[in-house]
Design an enzyme around this catalytic site. Sequence first.
Site, PDB file in Angstrom:
ATOM      1  N   LYS B  95      23.781 -24.359  56.162  1.00 41.09           N
ATOM      2  CA  LYS B  95      24.630 -25.510  55.826  1.00 41.09           C
ATOM      3  C   LYS B  95      25.185 -26.210  57.064  1.00 41.09           C
ATOM      4  O   LYS B  95      25.496 -27.398  57.023  1.00 41.09           O
ATOM      5  CB  LYS B  95      25.774 -25.071  54.912  1.00 41.09           C
ATOM      6  CG  LYS B  95      25.315 -24.604  53.526  1.00 41.09           C
ATOM      7  CD  LYS B  95      24.804 -25.761  52.686  1.00 41.09           C
ATOM      8  CE  LYS B  95      24.496 -25.333  51.252  1.00 41.09           C
ATOM      9  NZ  LYS B  95      23.821 -26.404  50.479  1.00 41.09           N
ATOM     10  N   GLU B 117      32.323 -31.127  48.766  1.00 39.72           N
ATOM     11  CA  GLU B 117      32.396 -30.213  47.637  1.00 39.72           C
ATOM     12  C   GLU B 117      31.768 -28.908  48.101  1.00 39.72           C
ATOM     13  O   GLU B 117      30.990 -28.898  49.056  1.00 39.72           O
ATOM     14  CB  GLU B 117      31.592 -30.777  46.449  1.00 39.72           C
ATOM     15  CG  GLU B 117      30.088 -30.454  46.456  1.00 39.72           C
ATOM     16  CD  GLU B 117      29.325 -31.091  47.608  1.00 39.72           C
ATOM     17  OE1 GLU B 117      29.801 -32.097  48.164  1.00 39.72           O
ATOM     18  OE2 GLU B 117      28.246 -30.581  47.963  1.00 39.72           O
ATOM     19  N   SER B 384      18.263 -18.162  54.009  1.00 40.18           N
ATOM     20  CA  SER B 384      19.171 -19.297  54.199  1.00 40.18           C
ATOM     21  C   SER B 384      20.592 -18.904  54.589  1.00 40.18           C
ATOM     22  O   SER B 384      21.308 -19.714  55.167  1.00 40.18           O
ATOM     23  CB  SER B 384      19.193 -20.145  52.932  1.00 40.18           C
ATOM     24  OG  SER B 384      19.546 -19.353  51.816  1.00 40.18           O
TER      25      SER B 384
END
Lengths: 265, 405
Positions: B95, B117, B384
Amino acid sequence: MGRIEQAFRRAREERRAVIAPYFTVGYPDVPATVEGVSAAIRAGADLIELGVPFSDPLADGATIQKSSTAALNNSVTLQSCLEVTRLIRAQFQDTAIFFMGYYNPFLQYGIEKLADDAAAAGIDGLIVPDLPPEESGPLDDVISRHSLDLIYLIAPTSPDERIEAISKRARGFIYCVSLTGVTGARDAVSAGVPALIQRVRAHTDVPLALGFGISRPDHVASVAPIVDGVVIGSAMVNLMGDTPAAERTQVVENYVRSLADAGRR
Amino acid sequence: MTIVKTGADAEAPGRFGRFGGRYVPETLMAAVTELEESYAAAREDNEFLSRLDHLSRTYAGRPTPLTLAERLTEQSDGARIYLKREDLAHTGAHKINNALGQVLLAQRMGKTRIIAETGAGQHGVATATVCALLGLECVVYMGEEDIHRQAPNVFRMRLLGADVVSVTAGSRTLKDAVNEAMRDWVTNVVNTYYVIGSVVGPHPYPVIVRDFQAVIGQEAREQMLEVEGRLPTHLVACVGGGSNAMGLFHAFYGDSDVAMVGVEAAGHGIDTGEHSASLGAGKPGVLHGSFSQVLQDDWGQVTETHSISAGLDYPGVGPELSYYQETERARFTSVTDAEALEGFKLLARTEGIIPALESSHAIFEAARLAATLSPDDIILMNLSGRGDKDLATVTDALGIELDRT
């Protein structure tokens, strides 16, 4: 002449603003919606917005979110909204009635079928807050063939080029969003309203209705000199939800009459 | 950093076949148009690109390694499995790639307030991190349910100076957090930049997020050529909104011999209705500003989803992945909560890596797929994120069993 045009012409002749209350269909329940709308029309509402509930109303504040959730919990569907329209239309032939709702429920119902069924039930147009002109082509083309108007919105953040482009497509009226934000009752009308209305008038003769944050007769009185109509949303929904069933008709009538009186110029 | 300029959207900006678009209130139209123009200018701006590249290397820890998972490969008895180690990036997941790019873009646009969010909290943490680094105000919307199950990340965001706002509407998860962030954006659009965390939302977000995540696949492709002298035969990544999958897949879009496999969350099982498999069980519709596959009922109401992993618990998916599915460029499968927990344990015990529950879905699928392939095949899996944030959830689910073994 269609019902929308008639409503705005009649109000202009009578030197007053069109009063357009909003009802979330099925809030607090379906019979209450029919009863509330009928009371509003008797008290002088010219145009009715029937809110089609959606699970993810991202342009709406807490009041309409809550009413939509409650309506969905009451199993309200687009089918129920059409039934409510038929019931109201059977009583009132002259009042303009709109569906206001997010795009996905309309899309899943099927645009062609929606246009057929809405026109047959007596709907005059659609207001779809998440469908800007860049994406509205498929819906607009189909419903216009059924003589239904797609009502476009203009916001304070819309630059002049967009206002011009939207004005060219507009039919019925243009929904001017009074403030930069979501729906919901506010204490005062946004100070930016006169400038917004002036910018839109420079591009079009289509009637302009103002909505978002208009909740009290003094709000209506303050904008009636410069707009052709006012939309009363969250305040109406609060009234429907908070008033005991036995008093609802009278309370709605009194409220709408006070708004209509305030709208006289 | 190179921004790949070819892809499914090369022909018609804003659309991937019939998917994509911008279904947002008029109030936001000027903002998404401004964003599109600013982003187009930024990606031609060498100063912006070199700043992003510099911070990616010296701050975020790029390039991340490529690890041959030897014991996992041995145990699966089939294809060789490589892991792209996004779990080693700063803040513990991929991210950060997108947060860094978008917050730098926001700063370049002169925006002073950042909103985001978050579901699992990884995107919220990444955004709060970059805001702390650049000295910007940060507000993160998070569903009440996710605040409970991802408590460590809430604590991290608050430590980083972000204001974490609990969202109590609807299902109280990621979908509702996106709605609330959109409402904030509609209200504060003049000074506020909305950092969307996945390849979803109105155009140009799916393109922006993909481009900033595409570094994953670009690095992995080079690394693979270096160690194996050839491309992988299969790519595997988990799919919620789809940012880590698009990040891995994008650089391989033109390599038609490379198969792509996306892994959705089957939750308690697709047939129970309690899952988050938008591509596997959704229908085309409009959610959060774009037309894509959406989990919804017959009346177009978006349905509540379930996954053990908060990051996959979302009823929509990026429009580019819907396009990959429709054109059969990628295939999509799903893994249940129970299987993901198996994947979680498997990686911990074979490779000494504790993965995020999101990534655990991809691990289970990679092992399952490897067993059906030959030793000549190569699977490249995107790991991830790391699993520290999930320890409470996993010990709840596996507690008794862990005590015994």
